[in-house]
Design a protein around this motif. Sequence first.
Motif, PDB file in Angstrom:
ATOM      1  N   MET A 199       0.835  -1.204   0.000  1.00 23.51           N
ATOM      2  CA  MET A 199       0.000   0.000   0.000  1.00 23.51           C
ATOM      3  C   MET A 199       0.873   1.259   0.000  1.00 23.51           C
ATOM      4  O   MET A 199       0.608   2.217  -0.720  1.00 23.51           O
ATOM      5  CB  MET A 199      -0.894   0.036   1.252  1.00 23.51           C
ATOM      6  N   ALA A 200       1.914   1.245   0.844  1.00 23.09           N
ATOM      7  CA  ALA A 200       2.776   2.425   0.972  1.00 23.09           C
ATOM      8  C   ALA A 200       3.468   2.735  -0.350  1.00 23.09           C
ATOM      9  O   ALA A 200       3.476   3.888  -0.799  1.00 23.09           O
ATOM     10  CB  ALA A 200       3.808   2.189   2.076  1.00 23.09           C
ATOM     11  N   PHE A 201       4.011   1.687  -0.990  1.00 22.79           N
ATOM     12  CA  PHE A 201       4.717   1.940  -2.246  1.00 22.79           C
ATOM     13  C   PHE A 201       3.755   2.299  -3.375  1.00 22.79           C
ATOM     14  O   PHE A 201       4.112   3.057  -4.274  1.00 22.79           O
ATOM     15  CB  PHE A 201       5.601   0.738  -2.615  1.00 22.79           C
ATOM     16  N   SER A 202       2.534   1.778  -3.305  1.00 23.33           N
ATOM     17  CA  SER A 202       1.518   2.191  -4.281  1.00 23.33           C
ATOM     18  C   SER A 202       1.237   3.678  -4.120  1.00 23.33           C
ATOM     19  O   SER A 202       1.127   4.420  -5.106  1.00 23.33           O
ATOM     20  CB  SER A 202       0.221   1.406  -4.066  1.00 23.33           C
ATOM     21  N   PHE A 203       1.140   4.128  -2.876  1.00 17.80           N
ATOM     22  CA  PHE A 203       0.882   5.548  -2.607  1.00 17.80           C
ATOM     23  C   PHE A 203       2.071   6.402  -3.074  1.00 17.80           C
ATOM     24  O   PHE A 203       1.888   7.423  -3.739  1.00 17.80           O
ATOM     25  CB  PHE A 203       0.636   5.741  -1.109  1.00 17.80           C
ATOM     26  N   VAL A 204       3.297   5.948  -2.745  1.00 16.84           N
ATOM     27  CA  VAL A 204       4.497   6.682  -3.163  1.00 16.84           C
ATOM     28  C   VAL A 204       4.534   6.778  -4.685  1.00 16.84           C
ATOM     29  O   VAL A 204       4.835   7.831  -5.250  1.00 16.84           O
ATOM     30  CB  VAL A 204       5.780   5.992  -2.630  1.00 16.84           C
ATOM     31  N   ASN A 205       4.182   5.672  -5.340  1.00 16.57           N
ATOM     32  CA  ASN A 205       4.168   5.647  -6.806  1.00 16.57           C
ATOM     33  C   ASN A 205       3.196   6.686  -7.348  1.00 16.57           C
ATOM     34  O   ASN A 205       3.502   7.403  -8.311  1.00 16.57           O
ATOM     35  CB  ASN A 205       3.785   4.241  -7.278  1.00 16.57           C
ATOM     36  N   LEU A 206       2.022   6.770  -6.720  1.00 16.27           N
ATOM     37  CA  LEU A 206       1.018   7.740  -7.186  1.00 16.27           C
ATOM     38  C   LEU A 206       1.526   9.169  -7.024  1.00 16.27           C
ATOM     39  O   LEU A 206       1.299  10.019  -7.881  1.00 16.27           O
ATOM     40  CB  LEU A 206      -0.283   7.582  -6.384  1.00 16.27           C
ATOM     41  N   ILE A 207       2.217   9.432  -5.924  1.00 10.61           N
ATOM     42  CA  ILE A 207       2.666  10.799  -5.624  1.00 10.61           C
ATOM     43  C   ILE A 207       3.942  11.133  -6.402  1.00 10.61           C
ATOM     44  O   ILE A 207       4.099  12.237  -6.907  1.00 10.61           O
ATOM     45  CB  ILE A 207       2.937  10.950  -4.103  1.00 10.61           C
ATOM     46  N   ALA A 226      -4.956   0.215   3.979  1.00 11.76           N
ATOM     47  CA  ALA A 226      -4.726   1.371   3.105  1.00 11.76           C
ATOM     48  C   ALA A 226      -4.310   2.585   3.928  1.00 11.76           C
ATOM     49  O   ALA A 226      -3.366   3.298   3.552  1.00 11.76           O
ATOM     50  CB  ALA A 226      -5.984   1.678   2.303  1.00 11.76           C
ATOM     51  N   GLY A 227      -4.992   2.806   5.063  1.00 11.71           N
ATOM     52  CA  GLY A 227      -4.659   3.949   5.918  1.00 11.71           C
ATOM     53  C   GLY A 227      -3.226   3.875   6.417  1.00 11.71           C
ATOM     54  O   GLY A 227      -2.481   4.851   6.347  1.00 11.71           O
ATOM     55  N   ALA A 228      -2.841   2.685   6.888  1.00  8.79           N
ATOM     56  CA  ALA A 228      -1.466   2.516   7.380  1.00  8.79           C
ATOM     57  C   ALA A 228      -0.472   2.708   6.231  1.00  8.79           C
ATOM     58  O   ALA A 228       0.580   3.338   6.410  1.00  8.79           O
ATOM     59  CB  ALA A 228      -1.300   1.128   7.998  1.00  8.79           C
ATOM     60  N   GLY A 229      -0.824   2.172   5.045  1.00 10.81           N
ATOM     61  CA  GLY A 229       0.039   2.323   3.868  1.00 10.81           C
ATOM     62  C   GLY A 229       0.186   3.784   3.476  1.00 10.81           C
ATOM     63  O   GLY A 229       1.281   4.237   3.140  1.00 10.81           O
ATOM     64  N   ILE A 230      -0.919   4.518   3.541  1.00 13.29           N
ATOM     65  CA  ILE A 230      -0.882   5.937   3.174  1.00 13.29           C
ATOM     66  C   ILE A 230      -0.007   6.713   4.161  1.00 13.29           C
ATOM     67  O   ILE A 230       0.817   7.533   3.757  1.00 13.29           O
ATOM     68  CB  ILE A 230      -2.322   6.515   3.122  1.00 13.29           C
ATOM     69  N   VAL A 231      -0.167   6.426   5.449  1.00  9.01           N
ATOM     70  CA  VAL A 231       0.649   7.124   6.466  1.00  9.01           C
ATOM     71  C   VAL A 231       2.131   6.800   6.247  1.00  9.01           C
ATOM     72  O   VAL A 231       2.986   7.696   6.243  1.00  9.01           O
ATOM     73  CB  VAL A 231       0.205   6.722   7.893  1.00  9.01           C
ATOM     74  N   LEU A 232       2.426   5.498   6.020  1.00 13.00           N
ATOM     75  CA  LEU A 232       3.816   5.104   5.794  1.00 13.00           C
ATOM     76  C   LEU A 232       4.349   5.745   4.510  1.00 13.00           C
ATOM     77  O   LEU A 232       5.481   6.248   4.477  1.00 13.00           O
ATOM     78  CB  LEU A 232       3.922   3.570   5.716  1.00 13.00           C
ATOM     79  N   GLY A 233       3.524   5.724   3.446  1.00  8.44           N
ATOM     80  CA  GLY A 233       3.914   6.345   2.169  1.00  8.44           C
ATOM     81  C   GLY A 233       4.159   7.838   2.340  1.00  8.44           C
ATOM     82  O   GLY A 233       5.125   8.388   1.801  1.00  8.44           O
ATOM     83  N   GLU A 281       2.652  18.229  -3.874  1.00 13.23           N
ATOM     84  CA  GLU A 281       1.487  19.094  -3.666  1.00 13.23           C
ATOM     85  C   GLU A 281       0.502  18.409  -2.723  1.00 13.23           C
ATOM     86  O   GLU A 281       0.129  17.261  -2.942  1.00 13.23           O
ATOM     87  CB  GLU A 281       0.818  19.388  -5.015  1.00 13.23           C
ATOM     88  N   MET A 282       0.096  19.140  -1.701  1.00  6.27           N
ATOM     89  CA  MET A 282      -0.791  18.556  -0.691  1.00  6.27           C
ATOM     90  C   MET A 282      -2.123  18.119  -1.317  1.00  6.27           C
ATOM     91  O   MET A 282      -2.668  17.074  -0.959  1.00  6.27           O
ATOM     92  CB  MET A 282      -1.018  19.574   0.430  1.00  6.27           C
ATOM     93  N   GLY A 283      -2.612  18.932  -2.259  1.00  6.71           N
ATOM     94  CA  GLY A 283      -3.881  18.591  -2.922  1.00  6.71           C
ATOM     95  C   GLY A 283      -3.784  17.248  -3.622  1.00  6.71           C
ATOM     96  O   GLY A 283      -4.682  16.409  -3.522  1.00  6.71           O
ATOM     97  N   ALA A 291      -4.604   9.815  -1.765  1.00 11.04           N
ATOM     98  CA  ALA A 291      -4.993   9.062  -0.570  1.00 11.04           C
ATOM     99  C   ALA A 291      -6.465   8.649  -0.663  1.00 11.04           C
ATOM    100  O   ALA A 291      -6.821   7.502  -0.374  1.00 11.04           O
ATOM    101  CB  ALA A 291      -4.758   9.909   0.682  1.00 11.04           C
ATOM    102  N   PHE A 292      -7.285   9.577  -1.112  1.00 12.23           N
ATOM    103  CA  PHE A 292      -8.715   9.298  -1.240  1.00 12.23           C
ATOM    104  C   PHE A 292      -8.939   8.194  -2.281  1.00 12.23           C
ATOM    105  O   PHE A 292      -9.712   7.254  -2.043  1.00 12.23           O
ATOM    106  CB  PHE A 292      -9.437  10.587  -1.646  1.00 12.23           C
ATOM    107  N   ALA A 293      -8.225   8.305  -3.421  1.00 12.07           N
ATOM    108  CA  ALA A 293      -8.366   7.296  -4.491  1.00 12.07           C
ATOM    109  C   ALA A 293      -7.945   5.919  -3.983  1.00 12.07           C
ATOM    110  O   ALA A 293      -8.602   4.909  -4.251  1.00 12.07           O
ATOM    111  CB  ALA A 293      -7.521   7.699  -5.696  1.00 12.07           C
ATOM    112  N   LEU A 294      -6.857   5.887  -3.218  1.00 18.25           N
ATOM    113  CA  LEU A 294      -6.356   4.612  -2.693  1.00 18.25           C
ATOM    114  C   LEU A 294      -7.346   4.016  -1.681  1.00 18.25           C
ATOM    115  O   LEU A 294      -7.561   2.805  -1.648  1.00 18.25           O
ATOM    116  CB  LEU A 294      -4.996   4.823  -2.043  1.00 18.25           C
TER     117      LEU A 294
END
Lengths: 231, 418
Positions: B34-42, B344-351, B380-382, B388-391
């Motif tokens: 989850m974290a790396f998916s989030f990092v990838n998105l950002i 997902a929440g934990a992944g997003i925080v870690l990401g 960008e925070m937005g 995060a919402f999409a994930l």
Amino acid sequence: MIHTSNLHKTYGHGSGAVHALKGVELQIETGEFVAVMGRSGSGKSTLLRILGLLDEPTQGDIYVDGINIARLPERKKAKFRLNKFGFVFQEHSLVSELTVLENVYLPAICSSHNNEYIEYARELLEVVGLTDRLQHYPGEISGGEQQRVAIARSIVNKPKILFADEPTASLDEESSHIVLDLFSRLNRDMGQTIIMVTHEPEDRKYVDRVIYLRNGAVDLGGAPLSPDLLN
Amino acid sequence: MTPFFKRYKLALFLAFKSIIKGNHWTLALIIAVMAFSFVNLIFTSSIISGVMATLDQQMIDTMFANIVLSPEENEYYIEKVDELLPKLEQLDGVAAVSAHLNSTAFIEYRWKEKLSQADRGKSGTWSVIGIDPNNEINVTSIHEHLVEGQYLDNNDRDQVLLGVEVAGGSRSQTPDFLNLGGVHAGDKVRLTFENGIMREYTVKGIFCAREMQRADHLAFITRKEMASVFNRQVFYDRATQILVRTADGRGEGSIIPAIKGTGFKGEVRGWDEYAGAQHAVIGTFGVIGSVIGAVGLIVATIVMFIIIYINVLNKKRQIGILRAVGIPRDAIVGSYLIQALSFAGAGIVLGFCLINFVVHPVLAAFPIDLPIGPLNLKVEMGRMVISAFALLIASLMAGLVPAVTVMRENITRTIWGV
């Protein structure tokens, strides 16, 4: 209290169809301890699962206190299973991630109006002799102890009927006696209605009556168990 | 407590126990995915935002400053510059101003080696800008990008500063036939201006601003020299453009009206109005980034789906038993949704921590050196909130589908497989 009318269950279709139940008619009164016996493939477990609303009959009706529960929608069936029925399975029926105490009070979380269910679960575990195992996980206790936990869980919501599907099949002799004694006490002291599937002949001495199934139909049922049969 | 809250409480209880008592390695793997998916998105969008920010800053630093003053429509020059500049400097929020007198010139190197009049030799036509070097250093950063020689002085008359794409040589990105082929500081070049005046200059310095599109294709002489080329008597007080540098933190929007308030009759524009074409190109990269992000989100969803599906399949019998003892369907499904959201929440925080406390600081300390310059991430925070919402939505779907699928099966099949 519970009676069935022309209960059929067929698995599969056409020439490959298996008729597990063929027009079962039976009646069980409140407070009875009934054993369902018969050879392998006679339809014992199928009958128990259908009576307990775990499976649906192909045809026929099941009345509990006058309500045809076979026709209820799934949501109401779940509510019925939660509040009116209790189940003890053959083996491994506890949630491995919950402690013994948590397993027992799990069904009561949704049905109770306050938090007294935790205390009641403790009392039940005392009844089944497991007060020293409250915080253990299922993997940390024996098979016999697991079945006693399952029995405590099955009655935590004070069900009308307790269903047990070969509850001693995977237990050693000593554990089997403990479990069957427990059923007897529940029936005698608390008036609990119990329907138990078993194929152990010696289990007959614990029950009020035996319903025999042969090829999906009742062979002998409804009559009190005579001393001759017991012998 | 209403039945809904009882079921919610039960779902929360089951989810919490499942997470706490589940396999910790599996849990770590799921959260890492989850974290790396989030990092990838950002990361992809931050790189593109970083490129945009770098290019924008380069345009401000090397080409336009923050605000550009131009002549009125139908006029070629801003008049009375020496009166106007002090007025502009006094405005609140203005840090510095600099006047430009622009022209184009045909620039030749080693023109004496030409074999005939028709031989173009090492030559080309480029924009030449007349500047006041003492003012210019406060407005643009060309003086910070010298790779050879020195910057101009206010009194220089026969000196020229060349962009690296004019001078050519090994530092140039353009091929030799499009530049002077390797001019160095101290070399002589000849400039023929658009009015036909031809003069020789010594190359005082060569700069490489890494703004390949425009700045590095410019040549600079002093504004005094440029005025003398055209007609000193007329042009000494004229400019083609005036660049205005705003004080730190002051937006162009608040200063442009103040400039117009001085009575200046010409046009006043923010730098971004000159960046339309570049922004269109970068916008294309933005679309590509969005497509990459969408693909990343789909991949993340599929990965989550597989992980949660395997998790649900492993607990299929347990789900059947829960149903058999009457646990409501929505409490069971809810417990899997809560688990999926927790993963997902934990992944997003870690990401989020990985991006802000590892990737961003590392790239700030060791920027990626691209041809356009050092590249930083622009997070960008937005974009983070949207990702995060999409994930979370994706994980919700990944949790819902397998749980509902198992719930639709017959209880006896779920427990006993028959």
